[in-house]
Design an enzyme around this catalytic site. Structure first.
Site, PDB file in Angstrom:
ATOM      1  N   TYR A 135       0.824  -1.221   0.000  1.00 55.53           N
ATOM      2  CA  TYR A 135       0.000   0.000   0.000  1.00 55.53           C
ATOM      3  C   TYR A 135       0.857   1.271   0.000  1.00 55.53           C
ATOM      4  CZ  TYR A 135      -4.118  -2.861   1.088  1.00 55.53           C
ATOM      5  OH  TYR A 135      -5.133  -3.776   1.049  1.00 55.53           O
ATOM      6  N   ASP A 218      -3.341 -17.994   1.791  1.00 55.48           N
ATOM      7  CA  ASP A 218      -4.475 -18.661   1.134  1.00 55.48           C
ATOM      8  C   ASP A 218      -5.078 -19.714   2.060  1.00 55.48           C
ATOM      9  OD1 ASP A 218      -1.966 -19.774   0.805  1.00 55.48           O
ATOM     10  OD2 ASP A 218      -2.340 -20.598  -1.180  1.00 55.48           O
ATOM     11  N   ASP A 242      -5.647  -6.557   5.814  1.00 54.58           N
ATOM     12  CA  ASP A 242      -6.823  -5.810   5.366  1.00 54.58           C
ATOM     13  C   ASP A 242      -7.942  -6.796   5.024  1.00 54.58           C
ATOM     14  OD1 ASP A 242      -8.523  -3.912   4.388  1.00 54.58           O
ATOM     15  OD2 ASP A 242      -7.291  -3.324   2.675  1.00 54.58           O
ATOM     16  N   ASP A 246     -11.301  -8.181   7.681  1.00 54.73           N
ATOM     17  CA  ASP A 246     -12.700  -8.012   7.268  1.00 54.73           C
ATOM     18  C   ASP A 246     -13.406  -9.363   7.251  1.00 54.73           C
ATOM     19  OD1 ASP A 246     -12.588  -5.316   7.024  1.00 54.73           O
ATOM     20  OD2 ASP A 246     -13.256  -5.240   4.937  1.00 54.73           O
TER      21      ASP A 246
END
Ligand code: NAD
Length: 353
Positions: A135, A218, A242, A246
Protein backbone atom coordinates in the site's frame (compact mmCIF):
# COMPACT_ATOMS: atom_id res chain seq x y z
CA UNK A 1 -5.37 11.65 30.44
CA UNK A 2 -6.05 13.61 27.27
CA UNK A 3 -8.43 12.21 24.67
CA UNK A 4 -9.04 13.80 21.28
CA UNK A 5 -12.61 13.09 20.17
CA UNK A 6 -13.18 13.27 16.42
CA UNK A 7 -16.83 12.49 15.56
CA UNK A 8 -16.42 12.79 11.76
CA UNK A 9 -19.31 12.25 9.36
CA UNK A 10 -22.53 10.32 8.84
CA UNK A 11 -23.42 8.33 11.94
CA UNK A 12 -20.08 9.39 13.49
CA UNK A 13 -21.50 12.13 15.76
CA UNK A 14 -24.41 9.92 16.98
CA UNK A 15 -22.25 6.94 17.93
CA UNK A 16 -19.50 9.10 19.41
CA UNK A 17 -22.09 10.80 21.65
CA UNK A 18 -22.82 7.43 23.25
CA UNK A 19 -19.12 6.75 23.94
CA UNK A 20 -18.74 10.26 25.36
CA UNK A 21 -21.59 9.52 27.78
CA UNK A 22 -19.51 6.59 29.05
CA UNK A 23 -16.48 8.88 29.47
CA UNK A 24 -18.70 11.34 31.38
CA UNK A 25 -19.99 8.52 33.60
CA UNK A 26 -16.39 7.71 34.57
CA UNK A 27 -16.03 11.37 35.60
CA UNK A 28 -13.51 12.08 32.85
CA UNK A 29 -15.35 14.82 30.94
CA UNK A 30 -12.42 17.23 31.37
CA UNK A 31 -10.12 14.79 29.55
CA UNK A 32 -11.74 15.26 26.18
CA UNK A 33 -11.35 17.84 23.46
CA UNK A 34 -13.17 17.79 20.12
CA UNK A 35 -11.73 18.13 16.62
CA UNK A 36 -13.06 17.95 13.07
CA UNK A 37 -12.01 15.30 10.56
CA UNK A 38 -13.19 13.98 7.20
CA UNK A 39 -16.09 15.82 5.62
CA UNK A 40 -16.53 17.77 8.85
CA UNK A 41 -12.90 18.93 8.53
CA UNK A 42 -13.52 19.93 4.93
CA UNK A 43 -16.58 21.94 5.97
CA UNK A 44 -14.63 23.63 8.73
CA UNK A 45 -11.45 24.53 6.88
CA UNK A 46 -11.46 22.94 3.41
CA UNK A 47 -9.13 20.18 4.65
CA UNK A 48 -10.14 16.61 5.68
CA UNK A 49 -7.45 16.78 8.35
CA UNK A 50 -7.24 20.39 9.55
CA UNK A 51 -3.93 21.33 11.12
CA UNK A 52 -5.66 22.07 14.42
CA UNK A 53 -7.02 18.51 14.49
CA UNK A 54 -3.64 16.91 13.76
CA UNK A 55 -2.03 19.08 16.44
CA UNK A 56 -4.76 18.13 18.91
CA UNK A 57 -4.22 14.43 18.11
CA UNK A 58 -0.45 14.78 18.45
CA UNK A 59 -0.86 16.44 21.84
CA UNK A 60 -3.31 13.79 23.13
CA UNK A 61 -2.66 10.34 24.63
CA UNK A 62 -5.40 8.77 22.55
CA UNK A 63 -7.86 9.56 19.78
CA UNK A 64 -11.46 8.38 19.68
CA UNK A 65 -12.79 8.53 16.14
CA UNK A 66 -16.33 8.06 14.84
CA UNK A 67 -16.19 7.52 11.09
CA UNK A 68 -15.55 9.55 7.97
CA UNK A 69 -17.06 9.76 4.53
CA UNK A 70 -20.15 10.83 2.69
CA UNK A 71 -21.18 10.31 -0.89
CA UNK A 72 -21.54 14.07 -1.32
CA UNK A 73 -17.75 14.41 -1.24
CA UNK A 74 -17.13 11.78 -3.94
CA UNK A 75 -16.53 14.41 -6.64
CA UNK A 76 -13.84 16.29 -4.70
CA UNK A 77 -10.19 15.82 -5.73
CA UNK A 78 -8.74 12.73 -3.97
CA UNK A 79 -6.59 14.85 -1.62
CA UNK A 80 -9.68 16.61 -0.22
CA UNK A 81 -11.90 13.56 0.24
CA UNK A 82 -12.82 12.57 3.82
CA UNK A 83 -11.00 9.19 3.66
CA UNK A 84 -7.75 11.02 2.95
CA UNK A 85 -8.01 12.60 6.41
CA UNK A 86 -8.03 9.13 7.93
CA UNK A 87 -4.90 7.97 6.08
CA UNK A 88 -3.10 11.18 6.98
CA UNK A 89 -3.89 10.99 10.69
CA UNK A 90 -2.71 7.34 10.80
CA UNK A 91 0.53 8.39 9.13
CA UNK A 92 0.87 11.57 11.20
CA UNK A 93 0.61 9.59 14.44
CA UNK A 94 2.75 6.72 13.12
CA UNK A 95 0.06 4.18 13.97
CA UNK A 96 1.65 1.06 12.56
CA UNK A 97 -0.24 -1.63 14.49
CA UNK A 98 -3.91 -2.29 13.89
CA UNK A 99 -5.65 -4.55 16.41
CA UNK A 100 -9.01 -5.94 15.36
CA UNK A 101 -10.72 -8.36 17.70
CA UNK A 102 -13.52 -10.55 16.38
CA UNK A 103 -15.57 -11.69 19.34
CA UNK A 104 -18.79 -13.67 19.13
CA UNK A 105 -21.33 -12.69 21.77
CA UNK A 106 -23.43 -15.77 22.65
CA UNK A 107 -26.71 -13.88 22.05
CA UNK A 108 -25.73 -13.02 18.47
CA UNK A 109 -24.50 -16.41 17.35
CA UNK A 110 -27.35 -16.79 14.88
CA UNK A 111 -26.42 -13.53 13.13
CA UNK A 112 -23.36 -15.27 11.67
CA UNK A 113 -23.55 -16.82 8.23
CA UNK A 114 -21.61 -19.83 9.60
CA UNK A 115 -23.01 -22.68 11.70
CA UNK A 116 -23.40 -21.87 15.39
CA UNK A 117 -20.98 -24.61 16.49
CA UNK A 118 -18.24 -23.17 14.24
CA UNK A 119 -18.45 -19.65 15.68
CA UNK A 120 -19.87 -19.93 19.21
CA UNK A 121 -17.43 -18.46 21.77
CA UNK A 122 -15.17 -17.26 18.96
CA UNK A 123 -12.58 -14.79 20.23
CA UNK A 124 -9.71 -13.95 17.91
CA UNK A 125 -7.48 -10.94 17.44
CA UNK A 126 -5.95 -9.89 14.16
CA UNK A 127 -2.83 -7.75 14.40
CA UNK A 128 -2.32 -6.04 11.06
CA UNK A 129 0.70 -3.94 10.07
CA UNK A 130 -0.73 -0.63 8.93
CA UNK A 131 1.91 1.69 7.47
CA UNK A 132 4.02 -0.48 5.15
CA UNK A 133 3.66 -3.20 2.50
CA UNK A 134 2.33 -2.85 -1.03
CA UNK A 135 0.00 0.00 0.00
CA UNK A 136 2.93 2.35 0.57
CA UNK A 137 5.88 0.75 -1.27
CA UNK A 138 7.66 2.68 -4.03
CA UNK A 139 7.86 2.63 -7.01
CA UNK A 140 4.18 2.77 -7.74
CA UNK A 141 1.97 4.21 -10.44
CA UNK A 142 0.65 3.60 -13.93
CA UNK A 143 3.19 4.02 -16.70
CA UNK A 144 3.25 3.58 -20.45
CA UNK A 145 5.67 1.02 -21.83
CA UNK A 146 7.72 1.45 -25.02
CA UNK A 147 5.10 -0.42 -27.05
CA UNK A 148 2.43 2.06 -25.89
CA UNK A 149 0.71 -0.37 -23.54
CA UNK A 150 0.06 0.86 -20.00
CA UNK A 151 1.11 -1.09 -16.92
CA UNK A 152 0.28 -0.66 -13.24
CA UNK A 153 3.03 -0.98 -10.64
CA UNK A 154 2.97 -1.48 -6.89
CA UNK A 155 5.80 -2.67 -4.71
CA UNK A 156 5.59 -5.02 -1.75
CA UNK A 157 8.23 -3.88 0.70
CA UNK A 158 9.02 -4.49 4.37
CA UNK A 159 12.17 -3.57 6.27
CA UNK A 160 13.43 -5.69 9.16
CA UNK A 161 12.61 -2.99 11.72
CA UNK A 162 9.03 -2.66 10.46
CA UNK A 163 8.50 -6.41 10.83
CA UNK A 164 10.24 -6.52 14.17
CA UNK A 165 8.04 -3.85 15.80
CA UNK A 166 4.73 -5.37 14.65
CA UNK A 167 5.93 -8.81 15.77
CA UNK A 168 6.69 -7.32 19.19
CA UNK A 169 3.10 -5.99 19.52
CA UNK A 170 1.67 -9.32 18.37
CA UNK A 171 3.71 -11.40 20.82
CA UNK A 172 2.72 -9.06 23.65
CA UNK A 173 -0.95 -9.36 22.67
CA UNK A 174 -0.65 -13.16 22.55
CA UNK A 175 1.00 -13.17 25.96
CA UNK A 176 -2.06 -11.39 27.43
CA UNK A 177 -4.40 -13.95 25.82
CA UNK A 178 -4.05 -17.70 25.12
CA UNK A 179 -0.33 -17.47 24.23
CA UNK A 180 -0.89 -18.68 20.68
CA UNK A 181 0.32 -16.64 17.74
CA UNK A 182 -0.11 -17.49 14.07
CA UNK A 183 1.95 -15.47 11.60
CA UNK A 184 0.41 -15.32 8.13
CA UNK A 185 2.56 -14.84 5.03
CA UNK A 186 3.14 -16.10 1.52
CA UNK A 187 6.76 -17.11 2.10
CA UNK A 188 6.62 -19.81 -0.58
CA UNK A 189 6.24 -17.17 -3.31
CA UNK A 190 7.14 -13.69 -2.00
CA UNK A 191 10.65 -12.80 -0.77
CA UNK A 192 9.24 -9.91 1.29
CA UNK A 193 7.27 -12.38 3.37
CA UNK A 194 10.18 -14.84 3.49
CA UNK A 195 11.97 -12.09 5.41
CA UNK A 196 8.76 -11.56 7.43
CA UNK A 197 8.80 -15.21 8.51
CA UNK A 198 12.49 -15.07 9.43
CA UNK A 199 12.13 -11.96 11.62
CA UNK A 200 8.95 -13.19 13.35
CA UNK A 201 10.64 -16.53 14.07
CA UNK A 202 13.66 -14.71 15.50
CA UNK A 203 11.39 -12.61 17.73
CA UNK A 204 9.81 -15.78 19.15
CA UNK A 205 13.07 -16.49 21.04
CA UNK A 206 12.17 -13.53 23.30
CA UNK A 207 8.74 -15.02 24.02
CA UNK A 208 9.29 -18.73 24.83
CA UNK A 209 5.86 -18.91 26.53
CA UNK A 210 4.06 -18.06 23.26
CA UNK A 211 3.54 -20.85 20.72
CA UNK A 212 4.29 -19.50 17.26
CA UNK A 213 2.95 -21.10 14.08
CA UNK A 214 3.13 -19.96 10.46
CA UNK A 215 0.46 -20.22 7.79
CA UNK A 216 0.25 -19.21 4.14
CA UNK A 217 -2.39 -16.55 3.53
CA UNK A 218 -4.47 -18.66 1.13
CA UNK A 219 -4.71 -21.42 3.73
CA UNK A 220 -5.47 -18.85 6.47
CA UNK A 221 -8.43 -17.55 4.44
CA UNK A 222 -9.77 -21.12 4.23
CA UNK A 223 -9.11 -21.97 7.86
CA UNK A 224 -10.86 -18.81 9.05
CA UNK A 225 -14.16 -20.07 7.69
CA UNK A 226 -13.50 -23.81 8.22
CA UNK A 227 -12.39 -23.70 11.85
CA UNK A 228 -11.84 -20.12 13.09
CA UNK A 229 -11.54 -21.20 16.72
CA UNK A 230 -8.11 -22.75 16.04
CA UNK A 231 -6.76 -19.16 16.08
CA UNK A 232 -6.07 -16.84 18.97
CA UNK A 233 -3.83 -14.00 17.72
CA UNK A 234 -2.98 -13.66 14.03
CA UNK A 235 -0.21 -11.30 12.89
CA UNK A 236 0.18 -10.32 9.27
CA UNK A 237 1.17 -7.57 6.83
CA UNK A 238 -0.95 -4.70 5.59
CA UNK A 239 -2.63 -6.17 2.51
CA UNK A 240 -3.22 -9.68 3.90
CA UNK A 241 -4.43 -8.13 7.16
CA UNK A 242 -6.82 -5.81 5.37
CA UNK A 243 -8.58 -8.75 3.76
CA UNK A 244 -8.38 -11.28 6.60
CA UNK A 245 -9.57 -8.84 9.27
CA UNK A 246 -12.70 -8.01 7.27
CA UNK A 247 -13.28 -11.71 6.71
CA UNK A 248 -12.81 -12.50 10.40
CA UNK A 249 -15.06 -9.67 11.49
CA UNK A 250 -17.91 -10.95 9.37
CA UNK A 251 -17.78 -14.30 11.18
CA UNK A 252 -19.41 -12.47 14.07
CA UNK A 253 -22.38 -11.38 11.98
CA UNK A 254 -22.62 -7.65 12.49
CA UNK A 255 -20.36 -4.80 11.54
CA UNK A 256 -21.96 -2.60 14.20
CA UNK A 257 -20.28 -4.61 16.99
CA UNK A 258 -16.62 -4.48 15.95
CA UNK A 259 -14.08 -2.17 17.58
CA UNK A 260 -10.50 -1.50 16.52
CA UNK A 261 -7.31 0.03 17.83
CA UNK A 262 -4.35 1.45 15.94
CA UNK A 263 -1.23 1.86 18.04
CA UNK A 264 2.18 3.48 17.82
CA UNK A 265 5.41 2.33 19.45
CA UNK A 266 4.41 3.80 22.84
CA UNK A 267 0.84 2.50 22.94
CA UNK A 268 -0.59 5.85 21.98
CA UNK A 269 -3.57 4.91 19.90
CA UNK A 270 -6.49 5.80 17.74
CA UNK A 271 -9.67 3.88 18.51
CA UNK A 272 -12.55 3.59 16.09
CA UNK A 273 -15.36 1.25 15.05
CA UNK A 274 -14.49 -1.02 12.10
CA UNK A 275 -17.48 0.19 10.10
CA UNK A 276 -17.86 3.30 7.97
CA UNK A 277 -20.04 6.38 8.28
CA UNK A 278 -23.22 4.63 7.08
CA UNK A 279 -24.69 7.71 5.37
CA UNK A 280 -27.79 5.63 4.53
CA UNK A 281 -28.90 5.64 8.19
CA UNK A 282 -27.24 8.85 9.47
CA UNK A 283 -29.38 11.10 11.66
CA UNK A 284 -32.10 8.48 12.18
CA UNK A 285 -31.05 7.33 15.66
CA UNK A 286 -30.85 3.70 14.48
CA UNK A 287 -27.06 3.17 14.29
CA UNK A 288 -25.47 0.64 16.61
CA UNK A 289 -23.05 2.45 18.97
CA UNK A 290 -21.56 -0.75 20.45
CA UNK A 291 -18.49 -0.91 18.15
CA UNK A 292 -17.59 2.64 19.22
CA UNK A 293 -18.20 1.96 22.90
CA UNK A 294 -16.08 -1.22 22.69
CA UNK A 295 -13.37 0.85 20.97
CA UNK A 296 -13.38 3.04 24.08
CA UNK A 297 -12.95 -0.14 26.16
CA UNK A 298 -9.88 -0.96 24.05
CA UNK A 299 -8.54 2.56 24.69
CA UNK A 300 -8.69 2.05 28.46
CA UNK A 301 -6.97 -1.31 28.07
CA UNK A 302 -4.18 -0.55 25.61
CA UNK A 303 -3.35 3.15 26.05
CA UNK A 304 -4.26 3.78 29.68
CA UNK A 305 -3.73 0.26 31.11
CA UNK A 306 -7.03 0.69 32.98
CA UNK A 307 -8.16 -2.92 32.79
CA UNK A 308 -11.03 -2.40 35.26
CA UNK A 309 -12.71 0.34 33.24
CA UNK A 310 -12.24 -1.67 30.07
CA UNK A 311 -13.80 -4.75 31.65
CA UNK A 312 -16.69 -2.72 33.12
CA UNK A 313 -17.61 -1.47 29.64
CA UNK A 314 -17.41 -4.96 28.12
CA UNK A 315 -19.54 -6.39 30.92
CA UNK A 316 -22.18 -3.67 30.45
CA UNK A 317 -22.36 -4.46 26.71
CA UNK A 318 -22.73 -8.18 27.45
CA UNK A 319 -25.49 -7.43 29.97
CA UNK A 320 -27.44 -5.27 27.52
CA UNK A 321 -27.39 -8.14 25.02
CA UNK A 322 -28.40 -10.63 27.71
CA UNK A 323 -31.30 -8.35 28.60
CA UNK A 324 -32.54 -8.65 25.02
CA UNK A 325 -31.97 -5.06 23.92
CA UNK A 326 -30.94 -4.65 20.27
CA UNK A 327 -30.41 -1.93 17.71
CA UNK A 328 -31.98 -2.57 14.32
CA UNK A 329 -28.90 -4.21 12.74
CA UNK A 330 -28.77 -7.00 15.36
CA UNK A 331 -32.50 -7.28 16.04
CA UNK A 332 -34.10 -10.73 16.01
CA UNK A 333 -37.51 -12.01 17.03
CA UNK A 334 -38.08 -12.11 20.77
CA UNK A 335 -35.76 -9.16 21.48
CA UNK A 336 -36.57 -5.47 21.95
CA UNK A 337 -35.51 -2.95 19.29
CA UNK A 338 -34.13 0.33 20.61
CA UNK A 339 -32.39 3.35 19.05
CA UNK A 340 -28.78 4.47 19.17
CA UNK A 341 -29.32 6.92 22.00
CA UNK A 342 -31.33 4.45 24.07
CA UNK A 343 -28.63 1.80 23.56
CA UNK A 344 -26.03 4.25 24.91
CA UNK A 345 -28.23 4.91 27.98
CA UNK A 346 -28.85 1.18 28.52
CA UNK A 347 -25.11 0.46 28.54
CA UNK A 348 -24.44 3.29 30.99
CA UNK A 349 -27.19 2.03 33.33
CA UNK A 350 -25.40 -1.34 33.47
CA UNK A 351 -21.94 0.14 33.96
CA UNK A 352 -20.60 -1.12 37.27
CA UNK A 353 -18.06 1.53 38.32
P1 NAD B 1 -20.39 1.38 5.98
O1 NAD B 1 -19.64 0.55 6.95
O2 NAD B 1 -20.55 2.82 6.31
O3 NAD B 1 -21.86 0.75 5.78
C1 NAD B 1 -22.10 -0.56 5.29
C2 NAD B 1 -23.49 -1.01 5.76
O4 NAD B 1 -23.46 -1.28 7.16
C3 NAD B 1 -24.58 0.05 5.56
O5 NAD B 1 -25.79 -0.57 5.21
C4 NAD B 1 -24.72 0.69 6.93
O6 NAD B 1 -26.01 1.22 7.19
C5 NAD B 1 -24.39 -0.47 7.86
N1 NAD B 1 -23.74 -0.02 9.11
C6 NAD B 1 -22.48 0.43 9.24
N2 NAD B 1 -22.25 0.77 10.52
C7 NAD B 1 -23.38 0.53 11.19
C8 NAD B 1 -23.77 0.69 12.56
N3 NAD B 1 -22.93 1.17 13.51
N4 NAD B 1 -25.02 0.35 12.91
C9 NAD B 1 -25.88 -0.13 12.01
N5 NAD B 1 -25.58 -0.31 10.71
C10 NAD B 1 -24.34 0.02 10.30
O7 NAD B 1 -19.68 1.18 4.56
P2 NAD B 1 -19.97 1.89 3.15
O8 NAD B 1 -21.44 2.09 2.97
O9 NAD B 1 -19.21 1.10 2.18
O10 NAD B 1 -19.29 3.30 3.26
C11 NAD B 1 -19.95 4.50 3.63
C12 NAD B 1 -18.93 5.62 3.80
O11 NAD B 1 -18.06 5.27 4.88
C13 NAD B 1 -18.02 5.82 2.59
O12 NAD B 1 -17.84 7.20 2.41
C14 NAD B 1 -16.73 5.13 3.00
O13 NAD B 1 -15.61 5.67 2.35
C15 NAD B 1 -16.70 5.39 4.45
N6 NAD B 1 -15.90 4.45 5.25
C16 NAD B 1 -15.26 4.97 6.32
C17 NAD B 1 -14.54 4.14 7.16
C18 NAD B 1 -13.91 4.76 8.38
O14 NAD B 1 -14.24 5.87 8.76
N7 NAD B 1 -13.00 4.06 9.05
C19 NAD B 1 -14.48 2.76 6.92
C20 NAD B 1 -15.19 2.24 5.83
C21 NAD B 1 -15.92 3.10 5.01
Amino acid sequence: MKIAVLPGDGIGPEIINQAVKVIDKFGLSQSIEYGAIGGAGYEESKDPLPETTLNLALASDAVLLGSVGDWKYDKLPRELRPERGLLRIRQGLNLFANLRPAVMFPELVHASSLKAEVVSNLDIMIVRELTGDIYFGEPRGIQTKENGEREGINTMRYSESEIDRIAEIAFQAAQKRSKKLCSVDKANVLETTELWREIVTHKSEKYPDVTLTHMYVDNAAMQLVRDPKQFDVIVTGNIFGDILSDQASMLTGSIGMLPSASLDQNNKGMYEPSHGSAPDIAGQDVANPIATILSLAMMFKYTFAEEKKSQAIENAVRQVLKDGLRTKDIFSEGTKMIGCNEMGDAIIERLDI
